[in-house]
Scaffold this active site. Structure first.
Site, mmCIF file in Angstrom:
data_model
loop_
_atom_site.group_PDB
_atom_site.id
_atom_site.type_symbol
_atom_site.label_atom_id
_atom_site.label_comp_id
_atom_site.label_asym_id
_atom_site.label_seq_id
_atom_site.Cartn_x
_atom_site.Cartn_y
_atom_site.Cartn_z
ATOM 1 N N GLU A 190 0.831 -1.211 0.000
ATOM 2 C CA GLU A 190 0.000 0.000 0.000
ATOM 3 C C GLU A 190 0.862 1.257 0.000
ATOM 4 O OE1 GLU A 190 -3.053 -0.158 3.010
ATOM 5 O OE2 GLU A 190 -4.235 -1.535 1.796
ATOM 6 N N GLU A 225 -6.718 -7.647 -0.386
ATOM 7 C CA GLU A 225 -7.108 -7.590 1.028
ATOM 8 C C GLU A 225 -8.543 -7.113 1.131
ATOM 9 O OE1 GLU A 225 -4.829 -4.960 3.479
ATOM 10 O OE2 GLU A 225 -2.929 -5.591 2.632
ATOM 11 N N PHE A 270 -7.324 -6.464 17.058
ATOM 12 C CA PHE A 270 -8.786 -6.534 17.024
ATOM 13 C C PHE A 270 -9.343 -6.479 15.601
ATOM 14 C CE2 PHE A 270 -8.018 -4.953 21.403
ATOM 15 C CZ PHE A 270 -8.423 -6.122 22.048
#
Ligand code: GLA
Length: 669
Positions: free
Chosen positions: A155, A313, A363
């Site tokens: 990225e 992704e 998370f």
């Protein structure tokens, strides 16, 4: 119609997998990973993206033992690897010894070590280290049987699209010299007679760092162009090393095409990527986020020039970086994935394989969640693997649209600069509003760059094409003459590529095509709306437009421009050119687009579906068609089809019910 771009070596059907970060786990977990990948049907994983500090713990000292083992294990299981150059985040020893490689923000803050991507892309020293690491990786793994694809950096520009360091200043001057040749040319292009900005030499030029007031707009625009180019230059340099050492292995980098990623002109990157890979994340707060997802997927197909591409992704469920990270609902992960496939993706991958135990992304959901196998996420991971296996024949087929939307990054950058008629205009919002209107009518679109030959399309939309070159404006006129309905929206054709106004009335570049002349803009205040004569309303924008050959399709029904045209249509050649000099609210936009679509004779893929049921077709070279029906609504949808439903492997004839939240893919007969 055959795919022109290379594909990861040895990966058949629809590629399936994700980012794999084994450096975060002990050997016994990695062994379990291999078993689980087999269970899920994983075929491709991206490895070593953030592994530089693990692979080279001290300058010049390498530890490859673990990666050798991982590559061998994957090869043993028949799983292919998109191997990273491992350069996406410099190790702490590098920035400690050479803090001069760190990037600088516009207001002069140095961005330090401790997160990731702490490098100035223009730093020659960083480039040297990154090239060295890339060569080391290529030489070590170039012949490895698991290697299918190079994943360059990661990225590029994600966190630091613009760097204002001294390195950037030097590189910017070089870029400008190449663009303009002489300082006189630059002064003319930048309009530096204004505000005493005349430069005597390129040495005086700086990046547009924080200044007392508005920086020169052309300087800002050129800095945006330069910054996108520099990221690409970095990619190219790394890619060239890979090509030299491993000419047989294709190379790519993961782009971030979405309605939110503004600063990289990916259309200009496309040629340098062997295949197009995109990352996309749903915005949880967006009620109909599937529409923006579809826009991003169509944009990825546009950058790929219509060839198959890889979704490198997305997330199985929640992310960690939005203000509130909603878990995905029932069927959502499958629908999201299939929406990308429907729009040309021949690979579906996730960030990441196994959910991290530590670090900033612990998370963020993954294919193997913290909860382990006894979880919805794992069941969804396995089910998606099965679904993609069943869809293997779809690989290589294409989406064929009769509608094109012209997307232009320089117009995005320039239309949102300061000192404009309104600060409330957001290019990407305009894009998404029109895209949504097409979605609601069930019509698929191609997203194409300026300069594309548009004559094969029935309908061409150019939203806020603010800066445009003559030859690109001509493309739109040619499409209208050839029979297309061409739609141009407000604040288009206003300036040339140097951001100089085209004089004689707006919208300068399109006045003749549209048969109108605007004498003055009348932007609306916050919260203000005006009525159009069809009873709908519009906000944000109005302008005083004279008809010079065109007919009024909508007029203002109140406000200072009461009675003046708001939407016009000018018959041109075999087609027509429409000017939408207003921003209708959603209902008004849909009504208007319905008229335009009717004039163009464009039909939805499947007529009569609920607006939250997505239907898109892919066409194979042998004449087979694949119809994707994704039901994002909370109601069952009956579709009239015949053929084979590929996810269940059943033959269908006549009415098929696609249940609320579920999906069907029909191989049509
Ligand atoms: C980006 C990065 C990944 C990860 C994800 C999280 O796409 O490439 O490394 O940080 O975001 O959503």
């Amino acid at each position: 119609m055959t795919a022109a771009r290379p594909w990861p070596l040895g990966v058949d059907g629809i590629a399936y997998g994700g980012d794999y970060n084994p450096e975060q786990w002990p050997r016994e977990v990695r062994l379990e990973d291999i078993d689980l990948m087999r269970e899920a049907g994983v075929t491709l994983v991206s490895v070593a993206i953030f592994a530089w500090a693990t692979l080279e713990p001290r300058e010049g000292e390498y530890d490859f033992a673990w990666l050798d083992e991982v590559m061998d294990d994957l090869a043993g299981a028949g799983i292919k690897v998109a191997l990273a150059t491992a350069t996406a985040s410099p190790p702490p020893w590098l920035t400690r010894h050479h803090p001069e490689i760190l990037p600088l923000t516009q207001d002069g803050t140095v961005l330090g070590q401790g997160g990731r991507q702490a490098y100035a892309v223009t730093s020659p020293l960083f480039r040297e280290y990154a090239l060295r690491m890339t060569r080391v990786m290529a030489e070590r793994y170039g012949d490895h049987p698991a290697l299918a694809l190079w994943h360059v950096d990661n990225e590029l520009g994600c966190h630091v699209p613009h760097d204002y360091s001294e390195h950037a200043a030097v590189a910017f001057r070089g870029w400008l010299e190449r663009r303009y040749g002489t300082i006189e040319e630059l002064n003319a292009a930048w309009g530096t007679a204004f505000w005493s900005q005349r430069y005597d030499s390129f040495h005086e030029i700086l990046p547009p760092r924080a200044a007392p007031t508005y920086a020169n707009p052309t300087q800002q625009l050129d800095f945006a162009r330069f910054s996108s180019d520099e990221l690409l230059t970095h990619y190219r340099a790394l890619r060239d090393v890979l090509r030299e050492v491993t000419p047989q292995i294709p190379a790519t980098t993961n782009l971030m095409l979405s309605s939110a990623t503004k600063w990289m002109d990916y259309f200009s990157w496309a040629e340098d990527l062997d295949l197009i890979a995109n990352d996309h994340y749903l915005i949880a707060a967006e009620e109909r986020g599937q529409i923006e997802l579809a826009l991003a997927a169509d944009l990825a197909r546009g950058v790929a020039g219509g060839d198959p591409w890889i979704l490198m992704e997305h997330s199985t469920s929640a992310v960690n970086w939005q203000p509130r990270n909603r878990a995905k609902g029932r069927g959502e992960m499958l629908r999201n994935s299939l929406s990308h496939v429907a729009r040309g993706a021949d690979g579906i991958m996730f960030f990441q394989w196994r959910q991290s135990k530590a670090g900033a992304e612990k998370f963020h959901s993954a294919m193997v969640p913290h909860a382990g196998r006894d979880s919805d996420v794992w069941s969804n991971t396995v089910a998606l693997g099965r679904a993609l296996e069943a869809l293997a024949p779809v690989h290589g087929s294409r989406v064929l649209s009769r509608v094109a939307i012209v997307v232009d990054y320089p117009s995005w950058w320039a239309s949102e600069l300061d000192s404009h008629p309104t600060q409330a205009l957001r290019y990407n919002e305009e894009l998404l509003r029109w895209y949504t209107a097409f979605w609601d009518l069930g019509i698929s679109v191609d997203m194409v760059p300026t300069g594309t030959d548009l004559t094969g399309y029935e309908l061409v939309l150019a939203p806020t094409l603010y800066t445009v070159r003559d030859q690109d404006a001509d493309r739109l006129a040619e499409a209208a003459r050839a029979g297309a309905q061409v739609v141009i929206t407000f604040f288009s054709g206003i300036v040339d590529e140097n951001d100089h106004v085209r004089l004689g009335g707006y919208p300068g570049a399109f006045r003749d095509l549209l048969g109108v002349r605007t004498e003055e803009f009348y932007p609306l205040l916050e919260g203000e709306t005006l009525h159009l004569d069809d009873g709908t309303r519009a906000d944000l924008w109005s302008e005083k437009t004279h008809l010079e050959g065109a007919d009024a399709v909508r007029s203002w029904a109140d406000g200072p421009l009461h009675g003046w045209p708001a939407v016009t249509r000018n018959p041109t050649g075999e087609g027509a050119a429409w000017y939408v000099a207003a921003r209708p609210t959603a209902d008004g936009l849909e009504a208007l687009l319905t008229e335009i679509v009717a004039a163009a004779g464009v039909e939805p893929a499947v007529p009569g579906l609920h607006r939250d049921v997505e239907a898109v077709r892919r066409f194979a070279e042998d004449g087979t068609t694949y119809l994707f029906v994704l039901n994002h609504s909370d109601r069952d949808q009956v579709v009239q089809v015949s053929g084979r439903e590929m996810l269940t492997g059943t033959d269908v004839e006549g009415a098929v019910t696609v249940h609320a939240g579920s999906a069907a893919v029909l191989q049509e007969s």
